[in-house]
Every structure is written in C-alpha cells, then in structure tokens.
Design an enzyme around this catalytic site. Structure first.
Site, PDB file in Angstrom:
ATOM      1  N   SER A 115      -3.997   9.228   7.600  1.00 26.04           N
ATOM      2  CA  SER A 115      -2.817   8.735   8.314  1.00 26.04           C
ATOM      3  C   SER A 115      -2.610   9.513   9.617  1.00 26.04           C
ATOM      4  O   SER A 115      -3.505   9.555  10.451  1.00 26.04           O
ATOM      5  CB  SER A 115      -1.603   8.815   7.381  1.00 26.04           C
ATOM      6  OG  SER A 115      -0.525   8.072   7.876  1.00 26.04           O
ATOM      7  N   ASP A 150      -3.683  -2.147   4.586  1.00 27.55           N
ATOM      8  CA  ASP A 150      -2.906  -0.916   4.767  1.00 27.55           C
ATOM      9  C   ASP A 150      -1.617  -1.259   5.512  1.00 27.55           C
ATOM     10  O   ASP A 150      -1.655  -1.743   6.636  1.00 27.55           O
ATOM     11  CB  ASP A 150      -3.718   0.100   5.565  1.00 27.55           C
ATOM     12  CG  ASP A 150      -3.085   1.483   5.617  1.00 27.55           C
ATOM     13  OD1 ASP A 150      -1.834   1.564   5.631  1.00 27.55           O
ATOM     14  OD2 ASP A 150      -3.832   2.471   5.656  1.00 27.55           O
ATOM     15  N   HIS A 192      -2.156   2.446   1.318  1.00 26.64           N
ATOM     16  CA  HIS A 192      -2.272   3.317   2.473  1.00 26.64           C
ATOM     17  C   HIS A 192      -3.244   4.442   2.151  1.00 26.64           C
ATOM     18  O   HIS A 192      -2.932   5.323   1.366  1.00 26.64           O
ATOM     19  CB  HIS A 192      -0.894   3.877   2.839  1.00 26.64           C
ATOM     20  CG  HIS A 192      -0.903   4.767   4.040  1.00 26.64           C
ATOM     21  ND1 HIS A 192      -1.556   4.435   5.206  1.00 26.64           N
ATOM     22  CD2 HIS A 192      -0.363   6.000   4.255  1.00 26.64           C
ATOM     23  CE1 HIS A 192      -1.392   5.406   6.093  1.00 26.64           C
ATOM     24  NE2 HIS A 192      -0.685   6.365   5.529  1.00 26.64           N
TER      25      HIS A 192
END
Length: 503
Positions: free
Chosen positions: A216, A445, A472
């Site tokens: 991320s 995602d 995610h």
C-alpha cells in the site's frame, strides 16, 4: 486511509525451500558505520514482542531536516528478526497507512514466518517512519477524548452552514496538529524523509544493498527509495501500488470507485442468503444500504458500548470491512443489527479497528500520522469549487457512500488547511534497473486500484504480477502461485514471466 497488510503466513512459506540456488550473500558495506546500532530486547518497548523471541530493537538518530542537521533530531524505531540460515541480506518491510507501525508488523511476521525460507535467508527489518508508532517525536493532533468527539460528528450536511461547520472542524484539527506536534516536525514527515531515513537504516545494518517489501503506502516509500538510491536495492516487491504520477484528487476518485466495486462484490455475495440485510437483489444494495445508515446522521444507533454507533462510524466500519472478504461477515452482522433494530456493534468494532482505538479508549497515532504525511506529500487545492466538483464525481463513482444529493458545494479537506507547505508533488517514477522491481496489483483492490499498479510497473520498468481477487494486497496471504513467485524473486532474483496472473 490507504490501508495496510493485515495477514501474514501460509502453508507454502513454512514448507521446504522452493528455490534451489540462492543468490550470493549480500556483502557488508566496508565504509558503513554500524556503531549507532545498539540492539537490545524488544520486550520493554514493543507490544507483543514475545511473539518473536529473536526480535531485536534499536533507536536510530537522524536529523529532523537533512538540509539543516543542527535543527534537531528524530529517533527512528527499528526492529530486526535475524536470519536463521544462510543470510542473503535484510528484507525491509513497510505495511502501509501511511501511519502503520512497521515495527509491529515485523514482530508479527517474525512469528508467522518462523522457519520459512524468508526468515531463513533474510533478517526481517522494520522501521517506523518518523512520527509513527514507536519513533520519536510522536505525531499527535487529538487527545483520546477529542478523537471520540470527532467521530460523533456526521460531517454529512453540505448546506452552506453545514460546510462551514465541517471546514471549521477540519481547520481546528490542522491547528491542533501544529500546536501539539510543532510545524518544524510537521514540515519533515513526508515520504521524502522516509526514504532518506531508510537509507540510514541500511547503513546501520551494515549492508551495501537492501531488499524491500512494501504494501500500500509502503509502495510509495519504495518507489521514492529506488528512484533516489537505486544501486542500493537488490530486490524490491511493491504490493498494492500507489501511482506517484496521480494527483491527490484523482487518487481519491479512483479509490472511491474501487470501494464501490468491492461493495458490489460484497452485496452480491450477501444476496445469496435470504437473510442478507441488503436484500437478495444486488441491484438494490446501494439504496438499501443508504436506508440503513442515513438515519444515523440525526440519531446514532444504540449498542452495548455506551458510545452507540454514529453515522461516521457506520461508514468507517463499512470501508474497513471492504478491505478483505474475511471481514465481510462482520459487516453483514452490523448491518443486520441496523435492519432489525438490534445491536449493530460489529460496525463500531470495525470502526475502532480502523481508527486505532483499543478497548480502554486509547488511540494509536495512526490517523494523525496518516493526515500529517499525506498532507505534505502533495499540493492540495484550496478552491471550494474544486471540492464541489470532486463531490459530484465521487457521488457518481461510489453511490453506496453518498449521503443526500449533490448541493453544488462540499467541504475542503483537512489538507487544504495544513499549516506547512507540501514537500513533494505528483511525478512519474523513473525507471529502475532491469529485474530490480516486481509490482503486484490486485484486480479488485478497493484502496489501491489495479490500474495504479499497472501504471507503476510501467513507470519503473518492473515486472507486473496480477492477482485476481477482491482484497487489499495479497503477498504472503497463502496464494501458492503468488507466494512462490515472490520467493523466487527475493531469494534467486528470478523475474516473473510476463503477464503472470495468480489467484
């Protein structure tokens, strides 16, 4: 919040080494002074450190301002779990956020991956970016009581008076950040500094090169590092990528579209049950969801927790659940509570987890760090008309999250009132060395949509691995195809075949 990696470990990782001939051991840097590393037990410092008995912790001193070293220092918390076999080097890990603790993440990984090829060949290393987690000084904007009060605000009224109130609260938040943390610190907490701090961690470890696994927002740190310190990277895996060329408003719009797609997947799965609180017709799920949560704007729902469920917490809890199908059952239970007039406390629990609140009512500083870092990582518009235009686009992209109707106005973000200027601007990444970077992007995602990973892989000239799923990030979550590919790259330097899809 971009979100973070939550789960580590798989049967694959605890199995025998899948790659036959590891690359040579990374040489120590001859001119690197590792004297700052005063490694000691993590037990007095890190919650849950007993999970990884071999973990060692240290504090690294760095200048607040690299261009003015005499202006003060920050202390960076670093943890390592030493390799148990033939060491190939250090694998630095960042779980995202921004604002998530890499120290906590590596302690959890050290336990989950004990005996795996990763722990055999790499020191697992994490450092909390300045202001985050165990690093000092700590970014703080709100007290626990102030954060509880913040979450009670619906922030859904887009009338002129409502927008003025929301903007006053946003400015108050920014002012409190300046008062509690200081503008000298706030001006130097961005990704630009995190990348330079990571190179100081490399020096502390005594290695000429590092390996890196970023999830991320951690992909943003990795991209900055490989662009600034490219020769010092042996292998880098970026999972759940942020596109560095995208402006903040475009990123918001694309992320909201991603969450709508995840909500649609959740609604379709829920509709298979006759008891689904959103009904059995997925095409009506947006409207049904609004019917359940909109009344909370004026009257929170009663829960076993005396705080009750506010509108803001219902929305936050929903977004949190959409990060992974593993959380969908909690969302279903919370929405069922709203539908039946029983306790919707699962939504409050989801919101607490997202906001970093423990059962005693104490908050981590993850949300304060999230805002402080994102606000200096890009220029944010101050023109109200720009935010009104974004509101119209977001309502179309993510109708499940849209309260009321577009009024032609919308509040400006906290970052529009930030007390220090940005230190970075959107720009494409420059190409890395061939075979240096692998980007993993997940088709469904919600937080870092698939195309952002496609774009980053193209900019870096790296390999793209597509993971098919609705979640995610995906590395080391148990998918054999993906985990085998990542292991082969990190251990042997074997680049994935072009067009590889897993899931």
């Amino acid at each position: 919040m971009l979100g973070m990696q939550r789960i580590f470990g798989s049967a694959l990782l605890t199995a025998a080494l899948v790659c036959a001939t590891p690359l040579p051991v990374a040489p120590a840097a001859p001119n690197v002074a590792a004297a700052q590393a005063n490694w000691g037990s993590c037990l007095p410092i890190v919650d849950g450190a007993e999970q990884a008995p071999g973990a060692q912790c240290a504090m690294l001193t760095v200048p607040i301002d690299y261009d003015a070293p005499g202006a003060g220092v920050a202390r960076i918390a670093v943890v390592r779990v030493p390799a148990t076999g033939q060491r190939l080097g250090a694998l630095l890990v960042n779980p995202g956020g921004p604002g998530a603790s890499a120290v906590d993440t590596v302690v959890a990984m050290g336990s989950a991956l004990a005996g795996s090829p990763i722990n055999t060949h790499f020191d697992l290393v994490g450092f909390d970016p300045r202001g985050v987690g165990y690093s000092q000084p700590l970014l703080r904007c709100l007290t626990d009581a102030e954060f509880d009060a913040w979450r009670r605000e619906p922030m859904a009224d887009y009338s002129p008076a409502g927008v003025a109130r929301i903007e006053a609260l946003n400015k108050q938040y920014a002012d409190r950040c300046a008062a509690k943390t200081g503008t000298a610190v706030l001006a130097h907490v961005g990704t630009r500094e995190a990348a330079r701090d990571m190179d100081e961690v490399r020096k502390m470890l005594g290695d000429e090169q590092i390996n890196y696994l970023g999830f991320s927002y951690g992909t943003r740190i990795g991209t900055e590092y490989v662009n600034r310190f490219g020769p010092r990277v042996r292998a880098m895996v970026l999972d759940g990528a942020i596109d560095p060329s995208a402006g903040p408003l475009d990123a918001i719009l694309h992320q909201m579209a991603g969450f709508q797609s995840a909500f649609d997947d959740f609604a379709a799965d829920c509709a298979r049950s006759a008891d689904c609180p959103l009904g059995t017709d997925p095409s009506q799920a947006n409207a049904r969801y609004r019917q359940l949560v909109d009344p909370l704007v004026t009257r929170p729902a009663r829960t076993a927790d005396p705080r009750g469920l506010s509108y803001a917490d219902a929305i936050t809890g929903t977004f949190n659940a959409l990060y992974s199908p593993q959380l969908w059952r909690y969302l279903t239970r919370g929405l069922t509570g709203l539908a039946r007039g029983t306790d919707p406390g699962d939504l409050l629990t989801l919101a607490d987890e997202y906001q970093g609140r423990d059962r005693s009512g104490h908050y981590t500083n993850a949300q304060d760090a999230f805002n402080a870092i994102r606000c200096v990582d890009a220029p944010w518009p101050t023109d109200p008309a720009v935010w009104a235009g974004l509101d119209a686009e977001v309502r179309e992209a993510a109708p499940f999250a849209a309260y009321g109707s577009h009024t032609g106005r919308a509040p400006r973000d906290i970052c529009s009132f930030w007390p220090v200027p940005p230190t970075s601007s959107p720009a494409p990444a420059t190409a890395a060395e061939p075979g240096q970077v692998v980007v993993v992007s997940t088709t469904g995602d919600p937080a870092t949509p698939y195309q952002a990973g496609v774009s980053l892989a193209r900019q870096l000239g790296g390999s793209l691995v597509t993971f098919q799923g609705t979640q995610h990030t995906a590395v080391f979550n148990g998918n054999e195809c993906l985990d085998t590919t990542v292991l082969a790259f990190l251990i042997d330097g074997k680049t994935p075949p072009s067009g590889l899809r897993c899931g």
